[in-house]
Enzyme design. Structure first.
Site, PDB file in Angstrom:
ATOM      1  CG  ASP A 124      -1.723   1.277   1.361  1.00  0.00           C
ATOM      2  OD1 ASP A 124      -2.315   1.701   0.355  1.00  0.00           O
ATOM      3  OD2 ASP A 124      -1.749   1.863   2.460  1.00  0.00           O
ATOM      4  CG  ASP A 160      -2.325   6.906   2.356  1.00  0.00           C
ATOM      5  OD1 ASP A 160      -2.306   8.100   1.993  1.00  0.00           O
ATOM      6  OD2 ASP A 160      -3.280   6.398   2.961  1.00  0.00           O
ATOM      7  CG  ASP A 211       0.621   1.773   5.818  1.00  0.00           C
ATOM      8  OD1 ASP A 211       1.260   1.523   6.852  1.00  0.00           O
ATOM      9  OD2 ASP A 211      -0.534   2.236   5.818  1.00  0.00           O
TER      10      ASP A 211
END
EC number: 2.7.7.-
Length: 385
Positions: free
Chosen positions: A97, A99, A288
């Site tokens: 992930d 972000d 992440d």
């Protein structure tokens, strides 16, 4: 968000799902499913559902028109059970992930949404280099999250059984956490002597070696005075050591190209150390960690709508990524072609659908896709037509 706005968005999400056809992930019936409804103030996920309990996914999405839709990275024997022990974990996709909120140099309070997304796509390209070149994963899916970043699903069979600790090692490698150049050096025997060689056929060793070779080529193209000044800019390299290194570069560059860190004494090793630290800072991907290490993680369903933006959670072929612009290409066609009235509550510069404009407070007539975007992001409310 006012009730009228919430009701409108839920209705239009339902209209989208009435015509949309979702592609389910592999082994969809062995995954847990979850969603967040449009209830007032609700951020609580409804989870511990199996696909069998939902019924037909397309019908479920049309009926419930959820704000957010998720499925588990894990595969279970009993995905609808209410405890993890009862679910009986079998395996899990490896999820990365990115972000924009977590990117270096990005301040969510001052960086525009469009600029955050641009920065995140740059980091995605770096992550994909690790996935392809360092790990050689084959079964991957890249997805724009619909919000602030990207997800990469890895479904190679050999990674699905990894536990959290093993997944954390992958994260640490990509983020260069506690990485030391010593782990990238091997000792080789050459005509009765030993040499310390930088592994440079892939991975972090290759990244450091590339920087070392580029520096050597720059020094070769410089006059001696400039080259010596450049070398002495590195901590631990004085006049004498700089002269030794430069002599080695001029007389035996092949040894350095071969990764020999003992060529010309300790100087080349000092250079490699410095360049390694630069590489560790500049060439990591800020993934992440909790997402990757969580073997029970729920992740957004590709093709669904993101309730915080109204944008599509968009699966991407690799060749699409360079030209992909979320604020243009992740807009649902269902929301194009008609105007609606909204009340702007948060003015400011907005980039959307290829245009940048300044919106001011008050009632406005805008294309529905823009209106949904602004309402979902909390910058506007729906008014009566």
């Amino acid at each position: 968000m006012e009730d009228r706005t919430r009701t409108y968005l839920k209705g239009r999400f339902g209209d989208y799902y009435a015509r949309a056809r979702m592609d389910t992930p592999p082994a969809a019936n062995r995954r847990e499913w979850g969603h967040i409804p449009w209830s007032a103030g609700s951020t609580t996920m409804v989870r511990h559902q199996s696909l069998l309990e939902l019924g037909t996914l397309d019908d479920f999405l049309h009926r419930t028109a959820p704000k957010h839709v998720y499925f588990s990275a894990a595969r279970f024997n009993d995905p609808g059970a209410t405890t993890m022990d009862q679910k009986d974990w079998q395996s899990a996709d490896l999820i990365f992930d990115l972000d924009a909120d977590h990117l270096p140099g990005v301040n969510p309070d001052t960086t525009s949404y469009a600029d955050m997304l641009t920065a995140c796509k740059t980091e995605l390209q770096t992550l994909l280099e690790f996935i392809d070149d360092d790990f050689n994963f084959d079964e991957t899916q890249v997805v724009f999250s619909g919000g602030r970043g990207y997800h990469v699903h890895v479904r190679d069979e050999q990674v699905r059984s990894l536990d959290s600790a093993a997944r954390r090692e992958i994260v640490d490698y990509i983020r260069a956490i506690d990485l030391n150049i010593e782990t990238l050096i091997e000792t080789q025997s050459n005509h009765g002597t030993t040499q310390r060689i930088l592994k440079h056929r892939g991975g972090w060793g290759q990244r450091i070696h590339k920087r070392l070779v580029e520096l050597i080529e720059t020094l070769q193209a410089s006059d001696d005075t400039e080259a010596l000044e450049r070398l002495q800019s590195f901590e631990g390299i004085g006049t004498g050591r700089a002269e030794t290194i430069l002599g080695q570069i001029q007389n035996n560059p092949e040894a350095i190209h071969a990764g020999n860190l003992e060529a010309g004494g300790a100087g080349i090793r000092i250079l490699a150390d410095a360049l390694a630290q630069t590489a560790f800072e500049a060439e990591t991907a800020p993934i992440d960690e909790p997402v990757t290490t969580d073997t029970n993680r729920l992740i957004r369903l590709p093709g669904s709508l993101h309730g915080g933006s109204g944008l599509l959670v968009t699966p991407l072929d690799r060749e699409e990524i360079p030209s992909f612009h979320p604020l243009e290409h992740a807009i649902a066609d269902r929301f194009r072609g008609r105007d609606i009235q909204i009340r702007i509550t948060d003015s400011g510069v907005t980039t959307f659908d290829g245009e940048t404009f300044d919106i001011t407070e008050g009632n406005k007539t805008v294309e529905e896709c823009l209106g949904i975007f602004l309402m979902a992001r909390g910058r506007a409310e729906k008014v009566t037509e």
